[in-house]
Design a protein around this motif. Structure first.
Motif, mmCIF file in Angstrom:
data_model
loop_
_atom_site.group_PDB
_atom_site.id
_atom_site.type_symbol
_atom_site.label_atom_id
_atom_site.label_comp_id
_atom_site.label_asym_id
_atom_site.label_seq_id
_atom_site.Cartn_x
_atom_site.Cartn_y
_atom_site.Cartn_z
ATOM 1 N N ASN A 1 0.804 -1.217 0.000
ATOM 2 C CA ASN A 1 0.000 0.000 0.000
ATOM 3 C C ASN A 1 0.838 1.269 0.000
ATOM 4 N N ASN A 2 2.146 1.134 0.117
ATOM 5 C CA ASN A 2 3.006 2.311 0.012
ATOM 6 C C ASN A 2 3.739 2.392 -1.318
ATOM 7 N N ILE A 3 3.322 1.563 -2.304
ATOM 8 C CA ILE A 3 3.765 1.788 -3.665
ATOM 9 C C ILE A 3 3.143 3.113 -4.119
ATOM 10 N N LEU A 4 3.837 3.865 -4.950
ATOM 11 C CA LEU A 4 3.274 5.111 -5.470
ATOM 12 C C LEU A 4 2.206 4.742 -6.491
ATOM 13 N N HIS A 5 0.972 5.135 -6.210
ATOM 14 C CA HIS A 5 -0.130 4.711 -7.069
ATOM 15 C C HIS A 5 -1.237 5.754 -7.082
ATOM 16 N N ARG A 6 -2.131 5.613 -8.048
ATOM 17 C CA ARG A 6 -3.333 6.435 -8.103
ATOM 18 C C ARG A 6 -4.434 5.616 -8.762
ATOM 19 N N GLY A 7 -5.636 6.174 -8.840
ATOM 20 C CA GLY A 7 -6.751 5.491 -9.473
ATOM 21 C C GLY A 7 -7.447 6.421 -10.442
ATOM 22 N N ALA A 8 -7.906 5.859 -11.556
ATOM 23 C CA ALA A 8 -8.670 6.626 -12.543
ATOM 24 C C ALA A 8 -9.956 5.860 -12.820
ATOM 25 N N TYR A 9 -11.107 6.436 -12.440
ATOM 26 C CA TYR A 9 -12.380 5.725 -12.418
ATOM 27 C C TYR A 9 -13.354 6.331 -13.430
ATOM 28 N N ASN A 10 -13.829 5.495 -14.334
ATOM 29 C CA ASN A 10 -14.697 5.896 -15.431
ATOM 30 C C ASN A 10 -16.158 5.676 -15.039
ATOM 31 N N SER A 11 -16.939 6.734 -15.069
ATOM 32 C CA SER A 11 -18.339 6.636 -14.645
ATOM 33 C C SER A 11 -19.189 5.848 -15.633
ATOM 34 N N GLN A 12 -18.659 5.566 -16.831
ATOM 35 C CA GLN A 12 -19.415 4.826 -17.837
ATOM 36 C C GLN A 12 -19.060 3.339 -17.868
ATOM 37 N N LYS A 13 -18.109 2.909 -17.039
ATOM 38 C CA LYS A 13 -17.645 1.517 -17.053
ATOM 39 C C LYS A 13 -17.980 0.854 -15.724
ATOM 40 N N GLU A 14 -18.711 -0.246 -15.791
ATOM 41 C CA GLU A 14 -19.108 -0.930 -14.560
ATOM 42 C C GLU A 14 -17.878 -1.332 -13.763
ATOM 43 N N ARG A 15 -17.959 -1.129 -12.464
ATOM 44 C CA ARG A 15 -16.870 -1.522 -11.582
ATOM 45 C C ARG A 15 -17.447 -2.014 -10.262
ATOM 46 N N MET A 16 -17.068 -3.201 -9.883
ATOM 47 C CA MET A 16 -17.360 -3.738 -8.555
ATOM 48 C C MET A 16 -16.138 -4.574 -8.189
ATOM 49 N N THR A 17 -15.268 -3.990 -7.414
ATOM 50 C CA THR A 17 -13.990 -4.615 -7.063
ATOM 51 C C THR A 17 -13.878 -4.687 -5.550
ATOM 52 N N LEU A 18 -13.724 -5.904 -5.034
ATOM 53 C CA LEU A 18 -13.611 -6.105 -3.596
ATOM 54 C C LEU A 18 -12.223 -5.691 -3.147
ATOM 55 N N HIS A 19 -12.170 -4.853 -2.124
ATOM 56 C CA HIS A 19 -10.924 -4.211 -1.699
ATOM 57 C C HIS A 19 -10.666 -4.592 -0.242
ATOM 58 N N GLY A 20 -9.691 -5.480 -0.035
ATOM 59 C CA GLY A 20 -9.478 -6.003 1.310
ATOM 60 C C GLY A 20 -8.067 -5.816 1.816
ATOM 61 N N SER A 21 -7.937 -5.974 3.114
ATOM 62 C CA SER A 21 -6.617 -6.017 3.729
ATOM 63 C C SER A 21 -6.657 -7.011 4.874
ATOM 64 N N MET A 22 -5.517 -7.641 5.116
ATOM 65 C CA MET A 22 -5.380 -8.610 6.201
ATOM 66 C C MET A 22 -4.019 -8.394 6.820
ATOM 67 N N GLY A 23 -3.940 -8.455 8.150
ATOM 68 C CA GLY A 23 -2.717 -8.093 8.842
ATOM 69 C C GLY A 23 -1.967 -9.268 9.433
ATOM 70 N N HIS A 24 -0.793 -8.934 9.947
ATOM 71 C CA HIS A 24 0.077 -9.859 10.673
ATOM 72 C C HIS A 24 0.133 -9.386 12.112
ATOM 73 N N VAL A 25 0.066 -10.314 13.051
ATOM 74 C CA VAL A 25 0.003 -9.952 14.461
ATOM 75 C C VAL A 25 1.206 -9.128 14.904
ATOM 76 N N GLY A 26 2.326 -9.253 14.211
ATOM 77 C CA GLY A 26 3.510 -8.481 14.573
ATOM 78 C C GLY A 26 3.392 -7.001 14.312
ATOM 79 N N GLY A 27 2.360 -6.602 13.588
ATOM 80 C CA GLY A 27 2.257 -5.196 13.212
ATOM 81 C C GLY A 27 1.195 -4.425 13.936
ATOM 82 N N SER A 28 0.777 -4.861 15.107
ATOM 83 C CA SER A 28 -0.374 -4.248 15.776
ATOM 84 C C SER A 28 -0.293 -2.729 15.873
ATOM 85 N N ALA A 29 0.767 -2.191 16.431
ATOM 86 C CA ALA A 29 0.857 -0.748 16.615
ATOM 87 C C ALA A 29 0.974 -0.037 15.274
#
Length: 306
Positions: free
Chosen positions: A226-254
């Protein structure tokens, strides 16, 4: 138009036991085709269509509202959440969401979790439940600025490197239910500070050196740092339903508290209905939920706002 990424190029050597981790480490993302079966894809599309309709009608309060890019998306009491348009639906596992039971198995999907365990170099007992949302076609064309999810644009090169050199302790992914070419990334930018060109670029500038557009077919999943340099470009005429998830590791709590608890899932995570999972999946999910609760209170700090 940016060059495109479809399936990843050959990875290190044929003998590699961690091809997905190798790609993520090298490029900052890895695209995996057809992680869903046709039946799973059809069922999730049906649930996503119903959920998106609910959100566009203003009947689900947890949405990403236009034109706001980053959390929190605060809806004043009594106001139609969708009055200015939406580009995402939050909290797919929330017990009050009518189709939550249809989304929950896709978050705990064995194929998805097997990849995550490779990426995080861990086992079931290390995993932490985090976020599950959906990115949808915006009601008007909409673009996210160039950013890193957990590092503000005001950070100096030294501050960037300080954060980038710390373990991320999470996996983040987009799982497309329709073909999706919205994600634009700069491979390799997850391990270095921004160049002068990147630092001085306009927020939506196109044609930055090395940028590529990630092309996903329905049922594909892309995992990315998630710290890669990125952006998003979203077209209102193109269907989009993309599941966006995250899952963690117990070592990273703080370290992960800023990115996860700012979304407020601690208020209802104990009510997530895991009854639709098989016995092994349910035991793993229960452990993940307990570890999230053990992360403790919110730090009071937001990663990105605006």
């Amino acid at each position: 138009m940016a060059p495109s990424a479809t399936t990843p190029p050959p990875i290190t050597s044929k003998a590699s036991k961690t091809p997905y981790l190798d790609s993520l480490t090298r490029d900052g993302f890895v695209l995996i085709p057809s992680i869903l079966t046709p039946d799973q894809l059809e069922a999730l599309r049906e649930a996503a269509q119903e959920t998106t309709k609910l959100a566009r009608e203003g009947k689900w309060p947890h949405v990403r509202t236009l034109p706001k890019q980053f959390p929190p998306w605060i809806i004043p009491e009594g106001e139609n959440p969708a009055k200015n348009g939406i580009w995402g639906v939050q909290f797919l596992m929330h017990p009050s969401l009518p189709n939550s039971k249809k989304f929950i198995p896709s978050y705990f999907n064995d194929k998805v979790i097997d990849v995550i365990k490779e990426l995080l170099t861990c086992e079931d007992e290390d995993l932490v439940l985090e976020l599950y949302n959906m990115l949808v076609r915006p009601d008007e064309d909409f673009e996210l600025v160039w950013h890193r999810d957990d590092i503000p644009a005001t950070a100096t090169a030294e501050e960037e490197l300080d954060r980038l050199n710390k373990p991320s302790f999470h996996a983040q992914w987009n799982l497309s239910l329709y073909d999706d070419s919205s994600l634009i990334v700069i491979p390799g930018s997850h391990v270095r500070a921004r160049t002068d060109i990147e630092r001085n670029a306009g927020p939506h500038e196109t044609g930055l050196p090395g940028e590529i557009q990630v092309h996903m077919k329905a049922g594909d999943v892309v995992f990315y740092n998630n710290n890669i340099l990125h952006r998003g470009a979203y077209n209102s005429q193109k269907e989009r339903m993309t599941l966006h998830g995250s899952m963690g590791h117990v070592g990273g709590s703080a370290l992960r508290a800023r990115n996860v608890l700012q979304h407020g899932i601690g208020e209802w995570v104990g009510e997530i209905d895991l009854s639709g999972l098989d016995e092994t999946q349910r035991a793993r999910a229960e452990g993940m939920r307990k570890r999230l609760v053990a992360m403790g209170g919110h730090t009071g700090e937001y990663s990105l706002t605006g």
